[in-house]
Design an enzyme around this catalytic site. Structure first.
Site, PDB file in Angstrom:
ATOM      1  N   HIS A 297      15.128  -3.863 -36.108  1.00 19.42           N
ATOM      2  CA  HIS A 297      13.667  -3.859 -35.991  1.00 19.42           C
ATOM      3  C   HIS A 297      13.059  -2.740 -36.856  1.00 19.42           C
ATOM      4  O   HIS A 297      12.183  -2.984 -37.686  1.00 19.42           O
ATOM      5  CB  HIS A 297      13.287  -3.655 -34.514  1.00 19.42           C
ATOM      6  CG  HIS A 297      11.816  -3.628 -34.242  1.00 19.42           C
ATOM      7  ND1 HIS A 297      11.131  -4.713 -33.773  1.00 19.42           N
ATOM      8  CD2 HIS A 297      10.890  -2.635 -34.374  1.00 19.42           C
ATOM      9  CE1 HIS A 297       9.849  -4.403 -33.624  1.00 19.42           C
ATOM     10  NE2 HIS A 297       9.669  -3.136 -33.976  1.00 19.42           N
ATOM     11  N   GLU A 298      13.555  -1.528 -36.661  1.00 14.22           N
ATOM     12  CA  GLU A 298      12.981  -0.388 -37.393  1.00 14.22           C
ATOM     13  C   GLU A 298      13.271  -0.502 -38.892  1.00 14.22           C
ATOM     14  O   GLU A 298      12.453  -0.071 -39.714  1.00 14.22           O
ATOM     15  CB  GLU A 298      13.498   0.939 -36.837  1.00 14.22           C
ATOM     16  CG  GLU A 298      13.189   1.189 -35.346  1.00 14.22           C
ATOM     17  CD  GLU A 298      11.710   1.109 -34.966  1.00 14.22           C
ATOM     18  OE1 GLU A 298      10.847   1.361 -35.835  1.00 14.22           O
ATOM     19  OE2 GLU A 298      11.415   0.773 -33.798  1.00 14.22           O
TER      20      GLU A 298
ATOM     21  N   HIS B  52      10.509  -2.391 -40.412  1.00 16.08           N
ATOM     22  CA  HIS B  52       9.330  -1.544 -40.668  1.00 16.08           C
ATOM     23  C   HIS B  52       9.560  -0.691 -41.921  1.00 16.08           C
ATOM     24  O   HIS B  52       8.670  -0.543 -42.764  1.00 16.08           O
ATOM     25  CB  HIS B  52       9.091  -0.592 -39.488  1.00 16.08           C
ATOM     26  CG  HIS B  52       8.425  -1.232 -38.297  1.00 16.08           C
ATOM     27  ND1 HIS B  52       7.226  -1.887 -38.376  1.00 16.08           N
ATOM     28  CD2 HIS B  52       8.789  -1.281 -36.980  1.00 16.08           C
ATOM     29  CE1 HIS B  52       6.873  -2.326 -37.157  1.00 16.08           C
ATOM     30  NE2 HIS B  52       7.808  -1.977 -36.305  1.00 16.08           N
TER      31      HIS B  52
ATOM     32  N   GLU C 128       4.246  -5.310 -37.660  1.00 15.37           N
ATOM     33  CA  GLU C 128       5.124  -5.809 -36.601  1.00 15.37           C
ATOM     34  C   GLU C 128       5.760  -7.146 -36.995  1.00 15.37           C
ATOM     35  O   GLU C 128       6.844  -7.472 -36.552  1.00 15.37           O
ATOM     36  CB  GLU C 128       4.311  -5.929 -35.304  1.00 15.37           C
ATOM     37  CG  GLU C 128       5.111  -5.765 -34.044  1.00 15.37           C
ATOM     38  CD  GLU C 128       5.859  -4.444 -33.942  1.00 15.37           C
ATOM     39  OE1 GLU C 128       6.947  -4.434 -33.364  1.00 15.37           O
ATOM     40  OE2 GLU C 128       5.359  -3.418 -34.455  1.00 15.37           O
TER      41      GLU C 128
HETATM   42 ZN    ZN Z   1       7.750  -2.251 -34.205  1.00 15.54          ZN
END
Ligand code: ZN
Length: 505
Positions: free
Chosen positions: A269-270, A273, A299
């Site tokens: 997830h990170e 980003h 997101e």
């Molecule tokens: Zn996030």
């Protein structure tokens, strides 16, 4: 003349951004390596640096230069003769300058103090399951948020002002029009899933040594294309991504030896980003445009990598053999298919951050419904715990026993961040739309994923989304990349196809 003004404005922007990056470094250190005894001193250092960063960002010279270049609140793009990118730069500068300078200094100071106190009390209240302790602070946070929206010019529709902070161009009515049918679609899908037997996922509760988790996460990050010369991975209590410079975007995760997914999927997830933050084009590098288009778009990148790619069959067909080598004991009797099914178990639960792909957005919709009512006056702070329970019951069919597992679970409201939650659900929607567009251009995307070659995917995302940064607004970005406006259908179709196959209905 105009060139000089632009040059000066860019110079002021650069200095302001440098200061906020210095503050971000102090914050990153606070979350990762700061010795416990240094906490108070660090709070003072941060307050000072943030004060300076705020001064730089609200320097009256910025206001004068914006005006000189024709950028006003109602016409932020400035002089039409300027190059396109400079006009987008002016738009972004004007928006932030207005938002910052419209708040009186005394208000900013008293809000910051109240937020600090509110967060500290929230930590205690959550630990001791004591909503009454937190309630007066939450009431104060709502008051500050209402006032903030008023200062920004949203006196009539305060919640719109808060939503727009995170998702420019979005408002409560548009969200309600999306979330109503989304909620209906998700609950009916959930209804079909809960009638079906669950896969065997007991092996997930075995022990997964943290050292092995770390090195596996490391290899996944490398495979996804995260450039270690421009970032690093550390541990913190809550995973996050932070930009400390154009060539320094760091991520953190946490590990739990009895929950391998928590660390691994946070890292994916990170990384999503971070790839966004590292992908801004050189023409906007270090400027006010070197930022995500919105929180929802940001997101979409993390959730696309984490769920659509990271929880796909193709991903695990490729990755599972090396996972099995990393955890030979715990995965001794597990095959790819069983593992794939276990990482996609759908089960209504109480905690948002632990929710699966199908139920996650329902947690967000609950918070959106409550925030709307809080700001319209329909709901009082004291009513929140019971409204939370009935919302959980009607949306997810489960109910929290304690407020710690309910209304007290998230940090956002304690910081006054109302209007933020919708970004997470928007990220799911945008992500599915981008994924459809990607597969039109890259029809063999799944084969690349299975082969462990993510470069085609990340190049596509880079070229279509990342490189533009904030020079494009969310709505325009979706229209130009996907040829359609923001819509719930691609996300619901994606879920329906994936989970009807997984749960065989
Ligand atoms: Zn996030």
């Amino acid at each position: 003349m105009e060139t000089d003004a632009l040059k000066e404005l860019h110079g002021l922007d650069l200095v302001a951004r440098r200061m906020s990056r210095v503050s971000a470094i102090l914050q990153w250190d606070q979350e990762t390596y700061l010795p416990p005894a240094a906490v108070e001193e660090r709070a003072d250092q941060l307050a000072d640096i943030e004060g300076i960063a705020h001064e730089r960002a609200t320097d009256p010279r910025i206001g004068h230069l914006l005006e000189k270049l024709g950028s006003t609140t109602s016409f932020p793009f400035g002089d039409e003769s300027l190059p396109r990118l400079e006009r987008d730069f002016l738009r972004a500068m004007r928006r932030d300058y207005d938002r910052r300078t419209k708040l009186p200094h005394d208000f900013v100071v008293s809000k910051a103090r109240a937020e600090g106190l509110s967060q500290a009390v929230w930590v205690t209240a959550r630990k001791s399951n004591d909503f009454a302790l937190f309630a007066p602070h939450l009431r104060a946070m709502v008051g500050y948020a209402k006032k903030r929206a008023e200062y920004w010019g949203f006196a009539e529709r305060q919640y719109d002002g808060l939503i727009d902070e995170y998702e420019p161009g979005m408002n409560e009515n548009r969200l309600a029009a999306l979330f109503g049918p989304l909620s209906f679609g998700l609950t009916s899908l959930l209804g079909k899933i809960t009638l079906r037997p669950q896969p065997d996922s007991a092996f997930l509760l075995r022990t997964y040594p943290i050292v092995a988790q770390e090195s596996f996460c490391d290899s996944v990050m490398n495979a996804l294309g995260y450039d270690r010369r421009r970032g690093r991975l550390d541990r913190s209590a809550h995973p996050f991504t932070t930009s400390l410079g154009s060539d320094d975007v760091r991520i953190t995760t946490r590990y739990d030896s009895t929950n391998m997914f928590s660390g691994l999927f946070s890292v994916i997830h990170e990384t999503g980003h971070a790839l966004y933050e590292l992908g801004f084009d050189s023409s906007i590098r270090g400027t006010h445009l070197a930022d995500g288009a919105s929180m929802g778009i940001h997101e979409s990148q993390s959730r696309l990598w984490e769920n659509v790619i990271g929880r796909s069959r193709a991903f695990w067909n490729g990755m599972f053999p090396s996972l099995k080598i990393a955890f030979p004991d715990s995965l001794r009797d597990v095959d790819t298919e069983l593992f794939y099914r276990a990482v996609n178990v759908v089960k209504p639960s109480l905690i948002r951050v632990e929710a699966d792909e199908v139920t996650y957005s329902l947690h967000v919709i609950l918070r959106f419904n409550l925030e709307r009512k809080l700001f319209s006056g329909e709901l009082d702070v004291d009513d929140l715990p019971s409204a939370w329970r009935s919302g959980m019951r009607s949306l997810l069919g489960v109910e929290n026993e304690t407020d710690a597992d309910g209304v007290l679970q998230d940090v956002h409201w304690s910081m006054g961040a109302f209007g933020y939650f919708p970004s997470y659900a928007l990220g799911n929607l945008y992500g599915a739309q981008f994924w459809n567009a990607l597969r039109l251009d890259v029809p063999d995307a799944a084969e690349h994923v299975e082969a462990g070659d993510f470069s085609v995917l990340s190049s596509w995302l880079h070229e279509k989304i990342h490189c533009l940064g904030r020079s494009v607004q969310p709505e325009d970005l979706v229209r130009s990349v996907c040829g359609e406006s923001l819509s719930i259908s691609p996300f619901l179709d994606y879920l329906e196809a994936k989970y009807s196959e997984l749960y065989d209905f």
